[in-house]
Scaffold this motif. Sequence first.
Motif, PDB file in Angstrom:
ATOM      1  N   VAL A 192       0.862  -1.182   0.000  1.00 50.82           N
ATOM      2  CA  VAL A 192       0.000   0.000   0.000  1.00 50.82           C
ATOM      3  C   VAL A 192       0.896   1.230   0.000  1.00 50.82           C
ATOM      4  O   VAL A 192       1.960   1.236   0.631  1.00 50.82           O
ATOM      5  N   ASN A 193       0.452   2.266  -0.693  1.00 48.55           N
ATOM      6  CA  ASN A 193       1.252   3.481  -0.795  1.00 48.55           C
ATOM      7  C   ASN A 193       0.361   4.709  -0.823  1.00 48.55           C
ATOM      8  O   ASN A 193      -0.729   4.681  -1.388  1.00 48.55           O
ATOM      9  N   VAL A 194       0.836   5.795  -0.193  1.00 54.03           N
ATOM     10  CA  VAL A 194       0.270   7.132  -0.355  1.00 54.03           C
ATOM     11  C   VAL A 194       1.371   7.990  -0.959  1.00 54.03           C
ATOM     12  O   VAL A 194       2.513   7.950  -0.483  1.00 54.03           O
ATOM     13  N   PRO A 195       1.104   8.762  -2.023  1.00 49.74           N
ATOM     14  CA  PRO A 195       2.158   9.553  -2.669  1.00 49.74           C
ATOM     15  C   PRO A 195       2.691  10.670  -1.783  1.00 49.74           C
ATOM     16  O   PRO A 195       2.080  11.045  -0.770  1.00 49.74           O
ATOM     17  N   GLY A 196       3.827  11.224  -2.185  1.00 46.65           N
ATOM     18  CA  GLY A 196       4.343  12.419  -1.546  1.00 46.65           C
ATOM     19  C   GLY A 196       3.437  13.605  -1.822  1.00 46.65           C
ATOM     20  O   GLY A 196       2.489  13.526  -2.605  1.00 46.65           O
ATOM     21  N   ALA A 197       3.722  14.722  -1.157  1.00 49.92           N
ATOM     22  CA  ALA A 197       2.897  15.918  -1.302  1.00 49.92           C
ATOM     23  C   ALA A 197       2.889  16.383  -2.758  1.00 49.92           C
ATOM     24  O   ALA A 197       3.879  16.273  -3.466  1.00 49.92           O
ATOM     25  N   GLY A 198       1.768  16.920  -3.166  1.00 52.71           N
ATOM     26  CA  GLY A 198       1.618  17.382  -4.539  1.00 52.71           C
ATOM     27  C   GLY A 198       0.299  16.933  -5.107  1.00 52.71           C
ATOM     28  O   GLY A 198      -0.620  16.561  -4.361  1.00 52.71           O
ATOM     29  N   PRO A 199       0.190  16.938  -6.421  1.00 48.78           N
ATOM     30  CA  PRO A 199      -1.097  16.635  -7.048  1.00 48.78           C
ATOM     31  C   PRO A 199      -1.597  15.214  -6.848  1.00 48.78           C
ATOM     32  O   PRO A 199      -2.781  14.951  -6.990  1.00 48.78           O
ATOM     33  N   GLY A 200      -0.687  14.284  -6.554  1.00 56.09           N
ATOM     34  CA  GLY A 200      -1.102  12.888  -6.441  1.00 56.09           C
ATOM     35  C   GLY A 200      -0.909  12.149  -7.744  1.00 56.09           C
ATOM     36  O   GLY A 200      -0.459  12.698  -8.754  1.00 56.09           O
ATOM     37  N   THR A 201      -1.272  10.882  -7.747  1.00 57.48           N
ATOM     38  CA  THR A 201      -1.063  10.033  -8.911  1.00 57.48           C
ATOM     39  C   THR A 201      -2.312   9.976  -9.782  1.00 57.48           C
ATOM     40  O   THR A 201      -3.429  10.179  -9.295  1.00 57.48           O
ATOM     41  N   VAL A 202      -2.105   9.698 -11.069  1.00 56.00           N
ATOM     42  CA  VAL A 202      -3.228   9.604 -12.007  1.00 56.00           C
ATOM     43  C   VAL A 202      -3.320   8.217 -12.637  1.00 56.00           C
ATOM     44  O   VAL A 202      -4.061   8.023 -13.598  1.00 56.00           O
ATOM     45  N   GLY A 203      -2.572   7.262 -12.089  1.00 49.19           N
ATOM     46  CA  GLY A 203      -2.628   5.929 -12.663  1.00 49.19           C
ATOM     47  C   GLY A 203      -2.079   4.884 -11.714  1.00 49.19           C
ATOM     48  O   GLY A 203      -1.458   5.204 -10.696  1.00 49.19           O
ATOM     49  N   PRO A 204      -2.295   3.617 -12.032  1.00 50.36           N
ATOM     50  CA  PRO A 204      -1.868   2.519 -11.165  1.00 50.36           C
ATOM     51  C   PRO A 204      -0.385   2.231 -11.305  1.00 50.36           C
ATOM     52  O   PRO A 204       0.256   2.604 -12.293  1.00 50.36           O
ATOM     53  N   ASN A 205       0.169   1.551 -10.305  1.00 49.42           N
ATOM     54  CA  ASN A 205       1.537   1.049 -10.382  1.00 49.42           C
ATOM     55  C   ASN A 205       1.470  -0.377 -10.927  1.00 49.42           C
ATOM     56  O   ASN A 205       1.540  -1.357 -10.185  1.00 49.42           O
ATOM     57  N   ALA A 206       1.328  -0.457 -12.239  1.00 44.71           N
ATOM     58  CA  ALA A 206       1.124  -1.763 -12.872  1.00 44.71           C
ATOM     59  C   ALA A 206       2.349  -2.658 -12.757  1.00 44.71           C
ATOM     60  O   ALA A 206       2.236  -3.884 -12.730  1.00 44.71           O
ATOM     61  N   GLY A 207       3.527  -2.053 -12.663  1.00 46.11           N
ATOM     62  CA  GLY A 207       4.746  -2.844 -12.570  1.00 46.11           C
ATOM     63  C   GLY A 207       4.775  -3.726 -11.339  1.00 46.11           C
ATOM     64  O   GLY A 207       5.339  -4.825 -11.365  1.00 46.11           O
ATOM     65  N   MET A 208       4.167  -3.263 -10.250  1.00 42.62           N
ATOM     66  CA  MET A 208       4.127  -4.080  -9.044  1.00 42.62           C
ATOM     67  C   MET A 208       3.300  -5.344  -9.272  1.00 42.62           C
ATOM     68  O   MET A 208       3.662  -6.432  -8.807  1.00 42.62           O
ATOM     69  N   ALA A 209       2.196  -5.205  -9.993  1.00 41.25           N
ATOM     70  CA  ALA A 209       1.376  -6.378 -10.310  1.00 41.25           C
ATOM     71  C   ALA A 209       2.143  -7.338 -11.200  1.00 41.25           C
ATOM     72  O   ALA A 209       2.049  -8.568 -11.045  1.00 41.25           O
ATOM     73  N   ASP A 210       2.913  -6.811 -12.140  1.00 41.49           N
ATOM     74  CA  ASP A 210       3.717  -7.668 -13.015  1.00 41.49           C
ATOM     75  C   ASP A 210       4.740  -8.463 -12.214  1.00 41.49           C
ATOM     76  O   ASP A 210       5.175  -9.543 -12.639  1.00 41.49           O
ATOM     77  N   ASN A 211       5.141  -7.910 -11.056  1.00 46.83           N
ATOM     78  CA  ASN A 211       6.107  -8.597 -10.203  1.00 46.83           C
ATOM     79  C   ASN A 211       5.436  -9.445  -9.123  1.00 46.83           C
ATOM     80  O   ASN A 211       6.089  -9.883  -8.179  1.00 46.83           O
TER      81      ASN A 211
END
Length: 427
Positions: A192-211
Amino acid sequence: MKRMLAILVWMPLWVAAQSVEISVDRETAVYACGEKAAFTVRVLDEGGQPVKQGTLTVSLTNFGTQQVARATFDLAAANPVTCRGTLDVPGFLKCDAAAKFGKEVRGTFGVAYAPEKIRAGSERPADFDAFWDAAVAKLEAEVPLDARMERIAQASNEKRECFRVSFATFGGLRVYGFLSVPKGDGPFPVEVNVPGAGPGTVGPNAGMADNGFIHLVMNVHPFEPAADAEAQKALYAAQDERLKAQYGVPRYCQAGAADRETYFYYPVILGINRAVNWLAARPDVDKARFTYGGTSQGGGFGFILCGLNRNFTKGCIHVPAITDLLGFKAGCASGWPKLIENQPEASKAAATKVAPYFDGAHFAARIACPVRVSVGFIDETCPPAAVYAGYNALRVADKAITHGIGMGHRVTPEIYRQLDQQWLRQK
């Protein structure tokens, strides 16, 4: 397990900042209170040769209001120069060097004094646990979860499925994020992850699923993520403008702090906490490998979520924000977002009472899983003493902190490799 201290010197002993190099007389950069630290400063020209004209001003401070030493040198008479200083109480001593020789160049270095004894600038509220336990229970009783999933076709393939997800929280708001899941029956380890300060993310971390990992990333902003980064920045800026007009603060992370239940992070923390519970209930989750990893704002949420939620089995917390929010009371630099310092005068007193309920150091005392932390010795966004205040509040035996000597507000690839790849994600 024995408590551990990892020291990672990611630069050589000489630490360069443009054309100013600063070194100390101890490789670990850790001292006992009262010991003198010797900072040697060199000013170099573009060819790497000592500058023979201009001036060099060196100041030693405690990353806060205490000035330990200050001196100005004639570079024609001395280059390099050595300055010595100490702290009589636990904390960090910062050396700032500014050279003027046609232009101004600067360098910074920091050393620790009895960092294992650093404590937060606020006491843990007596009703801290009762407040948050009641808030979690109240949300569950009063607001239906209303979990929503929308498959992202362009991010999904034969190896993974990716989704937009959102969950209801207080105030008619929702928290939003992205879920990536490997195809198959599982069970799969989780991060589980929460991004650093700023606008935030606009998409999934698909690479983690690939791993082979289920990955959930949750934004702190209670608006639906845009389709691309530029549109997300526009939504983020509009939110800041609205909150600035409403509360008179520069950024979202300082808004509504005069009351515990109106502070920006209150519904967000509770919404993300229930998102974690929702994820943990999935049948394809390996509950023995349910981890959190985050940096800066995400690091602060590591203290918060691992303290609030018992599903986590490991937490990796890098240069955490939202920690030691009242550090200024001890004359030190408060942790990001310098909540009280950025309040209008009319809100400062109330916000000072609210801040301890959102301090990562006070959530840290609730954490029951193994934890790894990283700290930057010249981090002026999330000051090292604030990070240590959170680390020292951990009560678990299996904890360790990695020193980024010469590291500002960033995390080096080597630290990510050691802590995330080799520790967090391994069985």
